[in-house]
Design a protein around this motif. Structure first.
Motif, mmCIF file in Angstrom:
data_model
loop_
_atom_site.group_PDB
_atom_site.id
_atom_site.type_symbol
_atom_site.label_atom_id
_atom_site.label_comp_id
_atom_site.label_asym_id
_atom_site.label_seq_id
_atom_site.Cartn_x
_atom_site.Cartn_y
_atom_site.Cartn_z
ATOM 1 N N UNK A 248 0.802 -1.223 0.000
ATOM 2 C CA UNK A 248 0.000 0.000 0.000
ATOM 3 C C UNK A 248 0.831 1.267 0.000
ATOM 4 N N UNK A 249 2.066 1.180 0.458
ATOM 5 C CA UNK A 249 2.923 2.358 0.500
ATOM 6 C C UNK A 249 3.706 2.602 -0.769
ATOM 7 N N UNK A 250 3.575 1.706 -1.762
ATOM 8 C CA UNK A 250 4.314 1.872 -3.004
ATOM 9 C C UNK A 250 3.592 2.827 -3.950
ATOM 10 N N UNK A 251 4.371 3.562 -4.734
ATOM 11 C CA UNK A 251 3.830 4.447 -5.758
ATOM 12 C C UNK A 251 3.647 3.640 -7.038
ATOM 13 N N UNK A 252 2.401 3.528 -7.558
ATOM 14 C CA UNK A 252 2.170 2.729 -8.778
ATOM 15 C C UNK A 252 3.052 3.141 -9.954
ATOM 16 N N UNK B 138 10.526 0.979 -4.981
ATOM 17 C CA UNK B 138 10.535 2.169 -4.129
ATOM 18 C C UNK B 138 10.915 3.426 -4.903
ATOM 19 N N UNK B 139 11.203 3.290 -6.190
ATOM 20 C CA UNK B 139 11.638 4.431 -6.990
ATOM 21 C C UNK B 139 13.135 4.584 -6.995
ATOM 22 N N UNK C 188 19.391 1.324 5.718
ATOM 23 C CA UNK C 188 18.602 0.922 6.874
ATOM 24 C C UNK C 188 17.413 0.046 6.489
ATOM 25 N N UNK C 189 17.238 -0.249 5.208
ATOM 26 C CA UNK C 189 16.185 -1.168 4.792
ATOM 27 C C UNK C 189 15.033 -0.499 4.069
ATOM 28 N N UNK D 108 10.521 3.614 2.887
ATOM 29 C CA UNK D 108 9.098 3.901 2.689
ATOM 30 C C UNK D 108 8.604 4.926 3.703
ATOM 31 N N UNK D 109 9.030 4.777 4.952
ATOM 32 C CA UNK D 109 8.597 5.716 5.987
ATOM 33 C C UNK D 109 9.022 7.143 5.652
#
Length: 313
Positions: free
Chosen positions: A36-40, A51-52, A58-59, A64-65
């Protein structure tokens, strides 16, 4: 640890199933949150960089955060990166110390491993586990590498359990038990195959190092048996399958697709089928060369005092 349960007939199965359910639920929710946190827009051309950009050192969760502006969550993740391994470390201190304590009860290893302090804590076993853990930092120099090797080592340890239980079903089936596994003819070989797949997926570079470590351990055990003049050599026939099993795992890992230096010669799915067929062959061979009922009765009578409370429960 399960041998010390108050009511193993109920508590062991409940504890295992509850732990698996909680872990499965937690990881499923984490994956839902990650997706859900990914940008389509970053997935239009595939999953090369979901993730772009490449993940932070740090992972992925930290990246994402920060991407969604939750700096506070990124800090919590860093704090948890210290707390969670510490919790796991406490568990492994208990289990590894308990294991070396049990090994100390055998004549092949020093009895000092069973020495406890006034609070019944096996101090010597804990110190031994600490030393071995520090040595592990030699070939495995990062947290990720340690996670991989611990996972594979745990799978090797678990792989012995279904073989042991299937052998006991064969040679000591009538003994009263506190807990009976359902559908053993299906679940036991399936469990062994699952452990072998986990070992294979851990990668060739992990598998061969673990095989070498087990060879060193076997050498130390053989030295102890020779010095104590025990009859451990008599049981060598029952363990002949271990060397071909580990060697086969190393060979399949080398031909497979996972880990550094793997040759990638086994195509997808064919490698999994190869592991399963190989694991089934080893499983039934190991059960076939188990102790005789008389030998098993002698070994069980040796630990009768430890088994009596469990059977009484």
């Amino acid at each position: 640890m399960a041998g010390e349960a108050r009511n193993p007939r109920k508590d062991v199965s409940r504890a295992i199933l509850a732990a698996m359910a909680i872990g499965a639920l937690l990881y499923s929710l984490l994956q839902v949150a990650m997706i859900g946190g990914l940008d389509p827009r970053n997935l239009v051309h595939g999953w090369a960089q979901p993730l772009g950009t490449d993940p932070s050192d740090y992972g992925a969760w930290y990246t994402v955060a920060l991407a969604v502006g939750a700096g506070w969550l990124a800090k919590v993740i860093l704090i948890d990166a210290v707390i969670s391994p510490a919790g796991t470390g406490i568990v492994y201190v208990a289990t590894s110390a308990r294991l070396s304590y049990a090994l100390g009860e055998e004549r092949e290893l020093p009895s000092v491993l069973t020495r406890t302090n006034g609070k019944k804590v096996p101090v010597v076993s804990i110190l031994l586990s600490t030393v071995i853990g520090l040595i592990a930092f030699g070939p495995f120099k990062s947290w990720a590498a340690l996670v991989n090797v611990i996972t594979a080592a745990t799978a090797i340890m678990y792989a012995f359990a279904p073989i042991a239980l299937a052998s006991l079903h064969k040679i000591d089936a009538d003994r009263p038990r506190s807990y009976r596994v359902p559908l053993p003819a299906i679940l036991l070989p399936t469990a062994f195959c699952s452990a072998n797949l986990i070992i294979y997926w851990g990668g060739f570079d992990i598998t061969w190092k673990l095989a070498c470590a087990m060879a060193v351990g076997l050498g130390l055990f053989a030295l102890g048996a020779w010095r104590a003049r025990t009859d451990a050599v008599r049981t060598l026939r029952n363990a002949l399958w271990i060397a071909p099993w580990l060697s086969g795992q190393v060979l399949i890992g080398w031909l497979g697709r996972y880990g550094n230096d793997a040759r990638n010669l086994l195509p997808e799915w064919l490698d999994i089928a190869t592991v399963i067929v190989f694991a089934l062959a080893i499983f039934y061979w190991a059960v076939a060369v188990a102790n005789s009922p008389r030998e098993a009765a002698v070994a069980i009578d040796k630990d009768a005092e430890q088994l009596q409370p469990v059977n009484a429960a």
